[in-house]
Design a protein around this motif. Structure first.
Motif, PDB file in Angstrom:
ATOM      1  N   GLY A  20       3.584   3.126   5.614  1.00  0.00           N
ATOM      2  CA  GLY A  20       4.092   1.973   4.874  1.00  0.00           C
ATOM      3  C   GLY A  20       3.551   0.623   5.297  1.00  0.00           C
ATOM      4  O   GLY A  20       3.945  -0.408   4.746  1.00  0.00           O
ATOM      5  N   GLY A  22       0.472  -0.378   4.994  1.00  0.00           N
ATOM      6  CA  GLY A  22      -0.551  -0.854   4.050  1.00  0.00           C
ATOM      7  C   GLY A  22      -1.941  -0.284   4.269  1.00  0.00           C
ATOM      8  O   GLY A  22      -2.922  -0.842   3.768  1.00  0.00           O
ATOM      9  N   LYS A  23      -2.031   0.839   4.949  1.00  0.00           N
ATOM     10  CA  LYS A  23      -3.352   1.405   5.264  1.00  0.00           C
ATOM     11  C   LYS A  23      -4.110   1.832   3.991  1.00  0.00           C
ATOM     12  O   LYS A  23      -5.270   1.465   3.803  1.00  0.00           O
ATOM     13  CB  LYS A  23      -3.212   2.610   6.209  1.00  0.00           C
ATOM     14  N   SER A  24      -3.435   2.615   3.154  1.00  0.00           N
ATOM     15  CA  SER A  24      -4.108   3.071   1.923  1.00  0.00           C
ATOM     16  C   SER A  24      -4.453   1.893   1.032  1.00  0.00           C
ATOM     17  O   SER A  24      -5.541   1.846   0.438  1.00  0.00           O
ATOM     18  CB  SER A  24      -3.200   4.026   1.138  1.00  0.00           C
ATOM     19  N   SER A  25      -3.529   0.944   0.958  1.00  0.00           N
ATOM     20  CA  SER A  25      -3.769  -0.248   0.127  1.00  0.00           C
ATOM     21  C   SER A  25      -4.978  -1.021   0.638  1.00  0.00           C
ATOM     22  O   SER A  25      -5.758  -1.568  -0.147  1.00  0.00           O
ATOM     23  CB  SER A  25      -2.552  -1.172   0.144  1.00  0.00           C
ATOM     24  N   TYR A  35      -5.474  -3.737  -6.029  1.00  0.00           N
ATOM     25  CA  TYR A  35      -4.195  -3.663  -5.310  1.00  0.00           C
ATOM     26  C   TYR A  35      -3.144  -3.171  -6.290  1.00  0.00           C
ATOM     27  O   TYR A  35      -2.921  -3.773  -7.328  1.00  0.00           O
ATOM     28  CB  TYR A  35      -3.788  -5.040  -4.771  1.00  0.00           C
ATOM     29  N   LYS A  37       0.852  -1.858  -6.417  1.00  0.00           N
ATOM     30  CA  LYS A  37       2.081  -1.795  -5.631  1.00  0.00           C
ATOM     31  C   LYS A  37       2.542  -0.347  -5.438  1.00  0.00           C
ATOM     32  O   LYS A  37       3.012   0.033  -4.378  1.00  0.00           O
ATOM     33  CB  LYS A  37       3.183  -2.620  -6.306  1.00  0.00           C
ATOM     34  N   LYS A  41      -0.989   8.030  -2.931  1.00  0.00           N
ATOM     35  CA  LYS A  41      -2.127   8.546  -2.182  1.00  0.00           C
ATOM     36  C   LYS A  41      -2.769   9.739  -2.884  1.00  0.00           C
ATOM     37  O   LYS A  41      -2.082  10.634  -3.333  1.00  0.00           O
ATOM     38  CB  LYS A  41      -1.673   8.954  -0.782  1.00  0.00           C
ATOM     39  N   ASN A 122      -0.635  -6.753   9.040  1.00  0.00           N
ATOM     40  CA  ASN A 122      -0.724  -6.861   7.582  1.00  0.00           C
ATOM     41  C   ASN A 122       0.571  -7.433   6.992  1.00  0.00           C
ATOM     42  O   ASN A 122       1.555  -7.602   7.694  1.00  0.00           O
ATOM     43  CB  ASN A 122      -1.045  -5.484   6.981  1.00  0.00           C
ATOM     44  N   LYS A 123       0.523  -7.725   5.712  1.00  0.00           N
ATOM     45  CA  LYS A 123       1.644  -8.298   4.937  1.00  0.00           C
ATOM     46  C   LYS A 123       2.009  -9.683   5.451  1.00  0.00           C
ATOM     47  O   LYS A 123       3.180 -10.054   5.527  1.00  0.00           O
ATOM     48  CB  LYS A 123       2.875  -7.360   4.942  1.00  0.00           C
ATOM     49  N   ASP A 125       1.632 -12.264   3.967  1.00  0.00           N
ATOM     50  CA  ASP A 125       2.266 -13.012   2.863  1.00  0.00           C
ATOM     51  C   ASP A 125       3.789 -12.998   2.979  1.00  0.00           C
ATOM     52  O   ASP A 125       4.469 -13.829   2.376  1.00  0.00           O
ATOM     53  CB  ASP A 125       1.815 -12.432   1.513  1.00  0.00           C
ATOM     54  N   VAL A 153      -3.187  -7.690   2.361  1.00  0.00           N
ATOM     55  CA  VAL A 153      -3.941  -6.859   1.416  1.00  0.00           C
ATOM     56  C   VAL A 153      -3.566  -7.291   0.004  1.00  0.00           C
ATOM     57  O   VAL A 153      -4.408  -7.374  -0.896  1.00  0.00           O
ATOM     58  CB  VAL A 153      -3.631  -5.369   1.657  1.00  0.00           C
TER      59      VAL A 153
HETATM   60  P1  GDP Z   1       0.390   3.222   4.167  1.00  0.00           P
HETATM   61  O1  GDP Z   1       1.510   4.222   4.197  1.00  0.00           O
HETATM   62  O2  GDP Z   1       0.199   2.573   5.510  1.00  0.00           O
HETATM   63  O3  GDP Z   1      -0.881   3.771   3.613  1.00  0.00           O
HETATM   64  O4  GDP Z   1       0.883   2.031   3.214  1.00  0.00           O
HETATM   65  P2  GDP Z   1       0.589   1.776   1.665  1.00  0.00           P
HETATM   66  O5  GDP Z   1      -0.807   1.324   1.460  1.00  0.00           O
HETATM   67  O6  GDP Z   1       1.042   2.964   0.871  1.00  0.00           O
HETATM   68  O7  GDP Z   1       1.515   0.511   1.400  1.00  0.00           O
HETATM   69  C1  GDP Z   1       2.930   0.577   1.515  1.00  0.00           C
HETATM   70  C2  GDP Z   1       3.536  -0.476   0.615  1.00  0.00           C
HETATM   71  O8  GDP Z   1       3.241  -1.792   1.098  1.00  0.00           O
HETATM   72  C3  GDP Z   1       3.015  -0.421  -0.822  1.00  0.00           C
HETATM   73  O9  GDP Z   1       4.093  -0.669  -1.707  1.00  0.00           O
HETATM   74  C4  GDP Z   1       2.023  -1.568  -0.864  1.00  0.00           C
HETATM   75  O10 GDP Z   1       1.865  -2.086  -2.154  1.00  0.00           O
HETATM   76  C5  GDP Z   1       2.661  -2.577   0.093  1.00  0.00           C
HETATM   77  N1  GDP Z   1       1.669  -3.485   0.706  1.00  0.00           N
HETATM   78  C6  GDP Z   1       0.469  -3.168   1.241  1.00  0.00           C
HETATM   79  N2  GDP Z   1      -0.154  -4.262   1.707  1.00  0.00           N
HETATM   80  C7  GDP Z   1       0.671  -5.311   1.468  1.00  0.00           C
HETATM   81  C8  GDP Z   1       0.582  -6.732   1.723  1.00  0.00           C
HETATM   82  O11 GDP Z   1      -0.389  -7.266   2.287  1.00  0.00           O
HETATM   83  N3  GDP Z   1       1.681  -7.485   1.354  1.00  0.00           N
HETATM   84  C9  GDP Z   1       2.761  -6.946   0.737  1.00  0.00           C
HETATM   85  N4  GDP Z   1       3.765  -7.789   0.416  1.00  0.00           N
HETATM   86  N5  GDP Z   1       2.867  -5.624   0.479  1.00  0.00           N
HETATM   87  C10 GDP Z   1       1.835  -4.816   0.838  1.00  0.00           C
END
Ligand code: GDP
Length: 174
Positions: A20, A22-25, A35, A37, A41, A122-123, A125, A153
């Motif tokens: 969660g 943001g790795k995949s994102s 990008y 939301k 995967k 990350n995040k 924002d 991201v």
């Molecule tokens: P992973 O499990 O690490 O691969 O995480 P995901 O890429 O699936 O991202 C998890 C959630 O965080 C998703 O809903 C993304 O859209 C959100 N997310 C990823 N990067 C950011 C970011 O920079 N800012 C915000 N606010 N949300 C993000």
């Protein structure tokens, strides 16, 4: 370093961190420029890639996704095999992901040895909902001996600098 032909260098980068963060994102953003939301995967896709220019040379950056296997022991050895650089990621809004960074660092060291590594917060924002101070984050990076990047991201902030930095590091050591 894999040299596929004389002028091409390929770098395998593993991206680790709790689920969660943001790795995949990050991979989607960097390699496809998108990008989403609710990005789901894609099972079966091991990595995405992007070509960049480092000092006039073409460098192929291959980003490997854990595909949801965030439990340490669920990640197969194949995921780490041949990795030349690493991104350890945590989220601005998830304290557990911050606490887990040290363990991820150890895990990667065990599997890959000493490879160029960065810490990514990350995040960024969502800084108003932050669960960690900048001082704490800086101290962690310092203790681990890695460079810190703060990214969003979502807003496409600082993401490409992470990979440019790692690619440059890898390029220096070949
Ligand atoms: P992973 O499990 O690490 O691969 O995480 P995901 O890429 O699936 O991202 C998890 C959630 O965080 C998703 O809903 C993304 O859209 C959100 N997310 C990823 N990067 C950011 C970011 O920079 N800012 C915000 N606010 N949300 C993000």
């Amino acid at each position: 370093m894999i040299r596929e032909e004389e002028l091409e260098i390929a770098i395998k980068v593993v991206i680790v961190g709790n689920g969660g963060v943001g790795k995949s994102s990050m991979i989607q953003r960097y390699c496809k420029g998108i990008y989403t939301k609710d990005y789901k995967k894609t099972i079966g896709v091991d990595f995405l890639e992007r070509m960049i220019d480092i000092d006039g040379e073409d460098v192929r950056i291959m980003l490997w996704d854990t595909a949801g296997q965030e439990e340490f022991d669920a990640i197969t050895k194949a995921y780490y095999r041949g990795a030349q650089a690493c991104v350890i990621t945590f989220s601005t809004t998830d304290r557990n992901s911050f606490e887990a960074v040290k363990d991820w660092k150890k895990k990667v060291e065990n599997e890959c040895g000493e490879i160029p590594t960065v810490l990514v917060q990350n995040k960024i924002d969502l800084i108003e909902q932050s669960i960690v101070t900048f001082e704490e984050t800086e101290l962690l990076a310092k203790n681990l001996g890695v460079r810190l990047f703060q990214t969003s991201v979502k807003e496409d902030l600082n993401v490409s600098n992470v990979f440019r930095f790692l690619a440059t590091k890898c390029h220096e050591i070949i």
